[in-house]
Design a protein around this motif. Structure first.
Motif, mmCIF file in Angstrom:
data_model
loop_
_atom_site.group_PDB
_atom_site.id
_atom_site.type_symbol
_atom_site.label_atom_id
_atom_site.label_comp_id
_atom_site.label_asym_id
_atom_site.label_seq_id
_atom_site.Cartn_x
_atom_site.Cartn_y
_atom_site.Cartn_z
ATOM 1 N N ARG B 28 -11.808 2.615 7.773
ATOM 2 C CA ARG B 28 -12.165 3.458 6.622
ATOM 3 C C ARG B 28 -11.500 2.976 5.348
ATOM 4 N N GLU B 29 -10.242 2.522 5.472
ATOM 5 C CA GLU B 29 -9.473 2.138 4.288
ATOM 6 C C GLU B 29 -9.743 0.696 3.863
ATOM 7 N N GLY B 64 6.940 -3.172 5.065
ATOM 8 C CA GLY B 64 6.994 -1.806 4.549
ATOM 9 C C GLY B 64 5.972 -1.544 3.455
ATOM 10 N N LEU B 65 4.853 -2.306 3.472
ATOM 11 C CA LEU B 65 3.858 -2.185 2.403
ATOM 12 C C LEU B 65 2.988 -0.933 2.567
ATOM 13 N N PRO B 66 2.697 -0.242 1.457
ATOM 14 C CA PRO B 66 1.749 0.869 1.512
ATOM 15 C C PRO B 66 0.320 0.345 1.723
ATOM 16 N N VAL B 67 -0.559 1.257 2.188
ATOM 17 C CA VAL B 67 -1.930 0.866 2.524
ATOM 18 C C VAL B 67 -2.657 0.207 1.342
ATOM 19 N N ASP B 68 -2.464 0.728 0.133
ATOM 20 C CA ASP B 68 -3.134 0.146 -1.036
ATOM 21 C C ASP B 68 -2.746 -1.320 -1.235
ATOM 22 N N VAL B 74 -5.395 -8.172 1.818
ATOM 23 C CA VAL B 74 -6.492 -8.477 2.733
ATOM 24 C C VAL B 74 -7.741 -8.925 1.961
ATOM 25 N N GLN B 75 -8.016 -8.249 0.855
ATOM 26 C CA GLN B 75 -9.182 -8.629 0.052
ATOM 27 C C GLN B 75 -9.008 -10.025 -0.546
ATOM 28 N N LEU B 88 -1.449 -16.209 -3.328
ATOM 29 C CA LEU B 88 -0.001 -16.024 -3.330
ATOM 30 C C LEU B 88 0.396 -15.061 -4.457
ATOM 31 N N GLY B 89 -0.236 -15.217 -5.611
ATOM 32 C CA GLY B 89 0.039 -14.315 -6.740
ATOM 33 C C GLY B 89 -0.293 -12.875 -6.391
ATOM 34 N N VAL B 90 -1.449 -12.668 -5.739
ATOM 35 C CA VAL B 90 -1.848 -11.320 -5.324
ATOM 36 C C VAL B 90 -0.826 -10.753 -4.333
ATOM 37 N N ALA B 91 -0.440 -11.596 -3.374
ATOM 38 C CA ALA B 91 0.516 -11.150 -2.362
ATOM 39 C C ALA B 91 1.854 -10.776 -3.002
ATOM 40 N N HIS B 92 2.294 -11.570 -3.954
ATOM 41 C CA HIS B 92 3.568 -11.277 -4.618
ATOM 42 C C HIS B 92 3.520 -9.958 -5.369
ATOM 43 N N ARG B 93 2.376 -9.710 -6.019
ATOM 44 C CA ARG B 93 2.256 -8.442 -6.748
ATOM 45 C C ARG B 93 2.227 -7.268 -5.771
#
Lengths: 212, 212
Positions: B28-29, B64-68, B74-75, B88-93
């Motif tokens: 769903r998420e 410990g990452l939140p679902v958002d 993942v996207q 990598l930039g997305v992951a770091h943010r």
């Protein structure tokens, strides 16, 4: 500090940049020692309160610590019977995320690894559990890893820790040393994590440019 | 994957160790791609779902990452148009804590420091803001520090990052590389933080024994 040299709550708020309501909350939660009651309904605060408020703010904003964890750290700092080493243990437990149950076999591997490094740590050190969890996580993802994969990180960590401990001023009062070590653990820990990501970004940009 | 080679939801749950209700929540998420609809009310899942579930679990439990934040990662992994560097930039943010507003003067000092290191990073790199915040925090605590205080950490970070990027397998598909870098950032980041605290404990025990 003698009576009369203290400052009122409003001035404490101005000096520290922390809102009055927040200061009252910290007093209730035991993060800040009570002021000196100079009259009914009137307390005065001193330099130690200003310093403590700064510490609480750093632990909250940089360390992201919950109030309960900050209370543990603050109580350890105030305890005259605890050594620097003991307070460091309290701070580490406060800073560390709560670990899910750890695989005993992985934990035994980590203990063997720490033994080989020659590191002496307490059985309650949360770092043991965190490392075991990292090992388990990598294997769950299908990586064929051994504890030796952590060796470059251990070498970097050892260099940094030796430098940090050696740079503490000699002869300073214990509570000041303790505060310095706690702040160093939180703030420099955040700085190290940030620098590692910046270095990754820099190196991945270089790889991209060289076409690999 | 061809139809028929897939597995049912119940088997996906058994294989991955993730509860059915949790898998449905991830679907769903948008943390997990939908299964292959082989009949009304019946979907089948493949190896990629098993792998994705492991990744989500590591990001949640170790990172410990939140679902958002996991959804963002993942996207980015699924986007065929993004380079390794961009993901990598997305992951770091996603990994970085939300920073409070940063002092512009401190940020300029950090940029000068990164320039001197010769590191090329994007203006949006959250590490810049985190470092500026660490500098501001140390000064708020009365420390007379300059950005050079971060140099030992930067050197350690650079050594580690160079090694990490160099150890990526050549010729692997991008989504696999990306997954590896993201996992490395989260899991090895947690391992490095744990090792630093263990090394601190070890060195403070030694100082105590030598009587300083």
């Amino acid at each position: 500090l003698s009576r009369g040299a203290g400052i009122r709550l409003s001035e404490l708020s101005r000096t520290s940049g922390v809102a009055i309501a927040t200061i009252k909350y910290y007093l209730r939660e035991g993060l800040l020692p009570a002021g000196d009651a100079v009259a009914p309904n009137r307390a005065e605060y001193a330099e130690q309160h200003v310093r403590r408020l700064r510490l609480v703010r750093v632990l909250r904003e940089v360390g992201g610590l919950p109030v309960d964890a900050i209370r543990d750290v603050v109580q350890a700092i105030e305890d005259p019977h605890l050594s620097l080493h003991a307070v460091l243990g309290v701070a580490h437990r406060a800073i560390s995320p709560v670990s899910p149950p750890t695989d005993e076999a992985a934990l035994a591997e980590i203990d063997g690894f720490l033994d080989e490094l020659g590191w002496v740590v307490s059985p309650e050190a949360p770092g043991r559990m965190e490392l075991a969890q990292a090992l388990t996580a990598l294997r769950a993802l299908g990586r064929d890893v051994e504890t030796t994969a952590f060796l470059p990180y251990a070498e970097a960590a050892e260099r940094i820790a030796a430098r940090e401990l050696a740079s503490l001023p000699t002869g300073a009062p214990t509570d000041e040393l303790v505060e310095q070590v706690v702040v160093g653990t939180v703030v420099h820990g955040a700085a190290l994590a940030a620098l590692r990501r910046l270095a990754q970004e820099h190196h991945s940009a270089r790889q991209r440019k060289s076409g690999t």
